[in-house]
Structure formats: structure tokens, C-alpha cells
Design a protein around this motif. Sequence first.
Motif, PDB file in Angstrom:
ATOM      1  N   VAL A 204       0.856  -1.183   0.000  1.00 34.29           N
ATOM      2  CA  VAL A 204       0.000   0.000   0.000  1.00 34.29           C
ATOM      3  C   VAL A 204       0.897   1.240   0.000  1.00 34.29           C
ATOM      4  CG1 VAL A 204      -1.776   1.294   1.225  1.00 34.29           C
ATOM      5  CG2 VAL A 204      -1.851  -1.209   1.201  1.00 34.29           C
ATOM      6  N   PHE A 205       0.696   2.080  -1.028  1.00 34.60           N
ATOM      7  CA  PHE A 205       1.493   3.291  -1.194  1.00 34.60           C
ATOM      8  C   PHE A 205       0.677   4.527  -0.864  1.00 34.60           C
ATOM      9  CE2 PHE A 205       3.736   0.580  -4.354  1.00 34.60           C
ATOM     10  CZ  PHE A 205       5.049   0.775  -3.951  1.00 34.60           C
ATOM     11  N   LEU A 206       1.370   5.559  -0.364  1.00 35.33           N
ATOM     12  CA  LEU A 206       0.844   6.918  -0.356  1.00 35.33           C
ATOM     13  C   LEU A 206       1.416   7.596  -1.590  1.00 35.33           C
ATOM     14  CD1 LEU A 206      -0.440   9.510   0.807  1.00 35.33           C
ATOM     15  CD2 LEU A 206       1.667   9.826   2.136  1.00 35.33           C
ATOM     16  N   ARG A 207       0.547   7.988  -2.529  1.00 32.17           N
ATOM     17  CA  ARG A 207       0.992   8.687  -3.725  1.00 32.17           C
ATOM     18  C   ARG A 207       1.142  10.162  -3.400  1.00 32.17           C
ATOM     19  NH1 ARG A 207       0.587   5.844  -8.576  1.00 32.17           N
ATOM     20  NH2 ARG A 207       1.844   7.588  -9.315  1.00 32.17           N
ATOM     21  N   LEU A 208       2.376  10.682  -3.514  1.00 35.24           N
ATOM     22  CA  LEU A 208       2.679  12.066  -3.173  1.00 35.24           C
ATOM     23  C   LEU A 208       2.385  12.934  -4.394  1.00 35.24           C
ATOM     24  CD1 LEU A 208       6.072  11.389  -1.346  1.00 35.24           C
ATOM     25  CD2 LEU A 208       3.762  11.373  -0.408  1.00 35.24           C
ATOM     26  N   ALA A 209       1.178  13.464  -4.449  1.00 29.26           N
ATOM     27  CA  ALA A 209       0.732  14.217  -5.611  1.00 29.26           C
ATOM     28  C   ALA A 209      -0.168  15.361  -5.156  1.00 29.26           C
ATOM     29  CB  ALA A 209      -0.028  13.289  -6.563  1.00 29.26           C
ATOM     30  N   ALA A 210      -0.593  16.188  -6.123  1.00 28.26           N
ATOM     31  CA  ALA A 210      -1.473  17.309  -5.788  1.00 28.26           C
ATOM     32  C   ALA A 210      -2.769  16.813  -5.153  1.00 28.26           C
ATOM     33  CB  ALA A 210      -1.769  18.123  -7.044  1.00 28.26           C
ATOM     34  N   ASN A 211      -3.237  15.647  -5.591  1.00 27.82           N
ATOM     35  CA  ASN A 211      -4.396  15.005  -4.971  1.00 27.82           C
ATOM     36  C   ASN A 211      -3.917  13.669  -4.408  1.00 27.82           C
ATOM     37  OD1 ASN A 211      -6.942  14.173  -4.177  1.00 27.82           O
ATOM     38  ND2 ASN A 211      -7.546  13.498  -6.220  1.00 27.82           N
ATOM     39  N   PRO A 212      -3.398  13.670  -3.173  1.00 29.19           N
ATOM     40  CA  PRO A 212      -2.764  12.449  -2.640  1.00 29.19           C
ATOM     41  C   PRO A 212      -3.741  11.277  -2.575  1.00 29.19           C
ATOM     42  CG  PRO A 212      -2.260  14.361  -1.276  1.00 29.19           C
ATOM     43  CD  PRO A 212      -3.342  14.776  -2.219  1.00 29.19           C
ATOM     44  N   MET A 213      -3.237  10.113  -2.931  1.00 31.29           N
ATOM     45  CA  MET A 213      -4.037   8.887  -2.944  1.00 31.29           C
ATOM     46  C   MET A 213      -3.373   7.819  -2.073  1.00 31.29           C
ATOM     47  SD  MET A 213      -6.497   8.769  -5.562  1.00 31.29           S
ATOM     48  CE  MET A 213      -6.937   9.787  -6.974  1.00 31.29           C
ATOM     49  N   ILE A 214      -4.202   6.942  -1.542  1.00 23.08           N
ATOM     50  CA  ILE A 214      -3.716   5.684  -0.993  1.00 23.08           C
ATOM     51  C   ILE A 214      -4.048   4.620  -2.025  1.00 23.08           C
ATOM     52  CG2 ILE A 214      -3.801   4.059   0.920  1.00 23.08           C
ATOM     53  CD1 ILE A 214      -2.781   6.751   1.745  1.00 23.08           C
ATOM     54  N   GLU A 215      -3.044   3.842  -2.434  1.00 25.90           N
ATOM     55  CA  GLU A 215      -3.240   2.850  -3.486  1.00 25.90           C
ATOM     56  C   GLU A 215      -2.660   1.506  -3.085  1.00 25.90           C
ATOM     57  OE1 GLU A 215      -3.144   5.905  -7.330  1.00 25.90           O
ATOM     58  OE2 GLU A 215      -1.458   4.544  -6.978  1.00 25.90           O
ATOM     59  N   LYS A 223      -0.146  -4.996 -10.397  1.00 24.05           N
ATOM     60  CA  LYS A 223      -1.500  -4.634 -10.784  1.00 24.05           C
ATOM     61  C   LYS A 223      -2.185  -3.880  -9.644  1.00 24.05           C
ATOM     62  CE  LYS A 223      -5.912  -6.580 -12.358  1.00 24.05           C
ATOM     63  NZ  LYS A 223      -6.661  -7.830 -12.684  1.00 24.05           N
ATOM     64  N   ILE A 224      -2.809  -2.739  -9.992  1.00 26.67           N
ATOM     65  CA  ILE A 224      -3.500  -1.963  -8.962  1.00 26.67           C
ATOM     66  C   ILE A 224      -4.754  -2.701  -8.501  1.00 26.67           C
ATOM     67  CG2 ILE A 224      -4.854  -0.593 -10.599  1.00 26.67           C
ATOM     68  CD1 ILE A 224      -4.382   1.801  -8.631  1.00 26.67           C
ATOM     69  N   GLN A 225      -4.984  -2.688  -7.192  1.00 24.36           N
ATOM     70  CA  GLN A 225      -6.145  -3.360  -6.600  1.00 24.36           C
ATOM     71  C   GLN A 225      -7.233  -2.374  -6.214  1.00 24.36           C
ATOM     72  OE1 GLN A 225      -3.790  -5.235  -3.539  1.00 24.36           O
ATOM     73  NE2 GLN A 225      -3.818  -7.217  -4.589  1.00 24.36           N
ATOM     74  N   TRP A 226      -6.842  -1.236  -5.657  1.00 26.16           N
ATOM     75  CA  TRP A 226      -7.794  -0.173  -5.341  1.00 26.16           C
ATOM     76  C   TRP A 226      -7.049   1.123  -5.075  1.00 26.16           C
ATOM     77  CZ3 TRP A 226      -6.562   1.890  -0.704  1.00 26.16           C
ATOM     78  CH2 TRP A 226      -6.039   1.057   0.298  1.00 26.16           C
ATOM     79  N   GLN A 227      -7.762   2.221  -5.137  1.00 26.04           N
ATOM     80  CA  GLN A 227      -7.196   3.523  -4.783  1.00 26.04           C
ATOM     81  C   GLN A 227      -8.260   4.349  -4.080  1.00 26.04           C
ATOM     82  OE1 GLN A 227      -7.811   5.948  -9.005  1.00 26.04           O
ATOM     83  NE2 GLN A 227      -5.769   5.510  -8.278  1.00 26.04           N
ATOM     84  N   GLN A 228      -7.806   5.187  -3.158  1.00 28.87           N
ATOM     85  CA  GLN A 228      -8.729   6.009  -2.383  1.00 28.87           C
ATOM     86  C   GLN A 228      -8.098   7.395  -2.180  1.00 28.87           C
ATOM     87  OE1 GLN A 228     -11.800   6.924  -1.443  1.00 28.87           O
ATOM     88  NE2 GLN A 228     -12.160   5.011  -0.312  1.00 28.87           N
ATOM     89  N   PRO A 229      -8.720   8.459  -2.717  1.00 29.22           N
ATOM     90  CA  PRO A 229      -8.211   9.809  -2.460  1.00 29.22           C
ATOM     91  C   PRO A 229      -8.341  10.150  -0.970  1.00 29.22           C
ATOM     92  CG  PRO A 229      -9.818   9.788  -4.260  1.00 29.22           C
ATOM     93  CD  PRO A 229      -9.912   8.459  -3.569  1.00 29.22           C
ATOM     94  N   ILE A 230      -7.315  10.760  -0.397  1.00 33.53           N
ATOM     95  CA  ILE A 230      -7.365  11.134   1.018  1.00 33.53           C
ATOM     96  C   ILE A 230      -8.454  12.168   1.274  1.00 33.53           C
ATOM     97  CG2 ILE A 230      -6.056  12.226   2.896  1.00 33.53           C
ATOM     98  CD1 ILE A 230      -3.584  10.870   1.902  1.00 33.53           C
ATOM     99  N   GLU A 231      -8.761  12.992   0.262  1.00 39.50           N
ATOM    100  CA  GLU A 231      -9.798  13.992   0.467  1.00 39.50           C
ATOM    101  C   GLU A 231     -11.169  13.367   0.708  1.00 39.50           C
ATOM    102  OE1 GLU A 231     -11.092  15.105  -4.112  1.00 39.50           O
ATOM    103  OE2 GLU A 231      -9.840  16.496  -2.981  1.00 39.50           O
TER     104      GLU A 231
END
Length: 459
Positions: A204-215, A223-231
Motif C-alpha cells: 500500500v502506497f501513499l501517492r505524493l501528488a497534488a491530490n494524494p491517494m492511498i493505493e 496490478k492496482i487493486q484499489w485507490q482512495q483519495p485522502i480527500e
Amino acid sequence: MPVLRPFAKLTVPKPGTTPAVALAGMLALAACSGSDAATASFPTWHNSEVNAVSRLAAGGGVVAVTSMKPDGSLETVTLDLANGKKLWAVPATMAGRLPGMGVSAPAVVETAEDQAVVAALDPAKKGRWNATLIARDGRTGRQKWTRPVHSTFGPQRCGPYVCLSEHTALKSARVVVLDPATGKTVWTLPGLAEVEWSDAARVVFLRLAANPMIESYDLKTGKIQWQQPIEQALGPGIDLSGGWAFGAAGGNLVGYVAPYTNPQTRKVSAFGLFSMKIADGTINWMRPSVVRVYPSGNPAYAPIVRPVDQQGQYGGFARLDAVSGRVLGQITADQVPGSGWWLAFPERMDRLGFLKHNAKGAVFDLAGGQAVPVEEQRGWSFCVTDPKPLPLKQQLPGFYSVAAVCEYDLATGKRVGDNAAPPPTWFTGSQGGWRLWRDEKGAVHGVSDGTATAPGMYG
């Protein structure tokens, strides 16, 4: 007293730009009372040959840490988990690490044979590269493979692999997942990201971006399993420049994002605590507009928070249940005793202490919210409340050592004994029955007391 991070603030760089040093922060509120008493029946050791400045990484019977030498240079040091004896040491460096993240630690990956591979950054010998990632046998230090590095936040363990953020100062920023035995690339992930949790099958990664995601990704295939915007949990306007922390509680990932005030707009970013299912990314609960206090447990283990209203005024203090998010105990804002204190907590964090150095403090029972007599109450708080930045050679200024805690008599505000007792589990965490920590002089300690595996303050 404002609640601040125990490291400098950090500004997440945009790929294609040079990481900038943000303003240095101070150590923040907090501490504790009571301690886990080590006895002669528990294997215990300490190693004062090192000056540990990073978090500790353990696995496969070894402990690895980044240590600072007297001349300000860094080295990777590996110790025997069973007795704390030094196994080997090599020069270390950082290349692109941001001060707010603290000094990078080595990554320790256990192999199928229950042995350890230690991956760390060595100084580059020559050429256009700034460092070299080198994987070594955890016990012997024998080199297994190398990989040149331009800029990176440092290596991390991700299940049975090594994850490395690469080219973090370039537009080509990415994360590579590497085989610890050979160094071969298993798969890559474009952009900036940090590992927050992993097991043998998932990362599980924290994507460091303008709209941070947990993926979440399948470790073998990428292969991506799911993603969830922190907002989705904390609302729009997330800015990771204030810092973040994550930990696992059962099958859930509990995260904290700190507030950040934009210097141009003066607006405060969204912040708070939230929990999500590791299996599918579903949000379990959310506590927006609360700040984490320091020292305190990992967000997934006895989180202590303060609410902040829209005018920036702090409320009281509350301990939350990491599984449900509900309040287990609290005191109100009007019970907070003035200023000039640091928080202090006992082993079970069932009481909240206000430490005043060399003066009488105050203690509250969290469950009932009532004041209790301060006499004979003890607590752990930061040993140093005005830390100095590390005098590191050839590094950006603003790096600090991982903080240490000391035990205090809250009735007098003085330290108790020689602080030989282990700090509480909420601070040290535990892995495989071992608890490891750094003291205020940089020495490394270990005790095998069979404590159940749990995250500590620093993960």
C-alpha cells in the motif's frame, strides 16, 4: 502550546524541480508516566558504539540503522538482534531526501531462508550519479548487488522486496520494486510514492501528488487493486507539506495528515485522522480537524489528538480507539493548565500528564476526565525539547535525530533515575517480541520481552 511535528516541515517536490528545504519545526507536545520494567529474565542489551540518528529496521536476526560519526558523515551500521553486537558498518549518504522526512534508514528484507538483506545508500564513487544503492548480506556485509541513484527518498521494505523511489528530483520520478537477491526490477510505478504498509502479497502506497491517494498493488504483478483519495476522508485541500504518518491496526490502515498553512494564501490545508480497510480501501471512520500530539502512540496504536476549530483554537485532548475511531477518554479545553508544559503519558496511556520541567505539573485520568493527585505520578516525555539540527556533512541543513523519551517525576518535573528502563510500548513498538529504541545519546537498546507486535511512535 502549538502542536508541531518532531521534525522539520517538509515540502513535497514536484518532479522536475530540486527539493527545497522547508522551515525547521520544533519538537511538540507530549510525554508519559510509568514504564515497561525490564527484568533479568528478559534478554536485554544496549550498544553505545553507535550514534543512531534514523529509525531502526529489523528482520532476519539483524538490526540496521543510520549512524552519524563525529565528523558529521553517515554510516550504515548492522547489529546482531540477539545481543546488540556490531556486525559491520559502511559509509552512507542521502541523495534527495527531504529534511522533514528525517534521516533515511536502511531497508531490511527477510529472505525465504530467514536471513536478512540490508539495502542502503552508499556515497557514489564517481560519475553523474549521486549515490549507489547497495544490498548486502545482513550478517556478513558481503555485497550482493548495486544500483546507481540520482535522487531518492531512500529504500524501503515492501513485503519480500525492496522498494526504491528513484529520480525524485526529476520529471521521470518513479518507484521501482526490486528483487533483494539479485537487484532485478520486478515492476515500476510512475511518480512519487512512499510505502505505508505491505505483506507477502500486497503493498500500500501513499501517492505524493497534488491530490494524494492511498493505493494498493499486487506485489508480484504490480496490478492496482484499489485507490482512495485522502480527500474522501478529510475533505478537499490536502497538502502533505505539513507531514503524515500511517500505521496498521488489524486489517485497517490508520493515517494522519498534519495541517499546513500556505504562506501565500494563509489558508490551512485539510488535516486529521482516518481509517481504511486494507482489503479494499473502504473508509471505516474519519476524524477531520484534529491534530496528533507528540510524543504519543502511532496513529494505529493509542492515538492522542486535539481538535482545532475554524478559528485555529485548540480544544482539549482525547485518546481515540484506533479500530473504531471512538473517543476512549478526554479532558476539556478549560482543564488544560495554562502554558509552559509538555505532555506525559503512562504505559497504558490511561492518564494524561502535563510536565513542567523542574516544577510541579498536573495529571488527569483520561477515562473520567478528572484531575488526580500528581504526587508519585511518573511520565515519559522528550528528553530534549529544543533539539539542534544534525551537523551533517554534504547534506541539506535541517535534519534531526529521531527523538528519544525520558522518564520524569511529574510532581517535581525532574528526571527519574538513569532512564535505564525501557520506554513504554506505545513509543517503542514491538516486532517479533523485540522492542528496540534509541536513547538521547544515540545508543541503541533492545529487550526481548515477548510484547505483541505493534507499531511504535515512528512506525
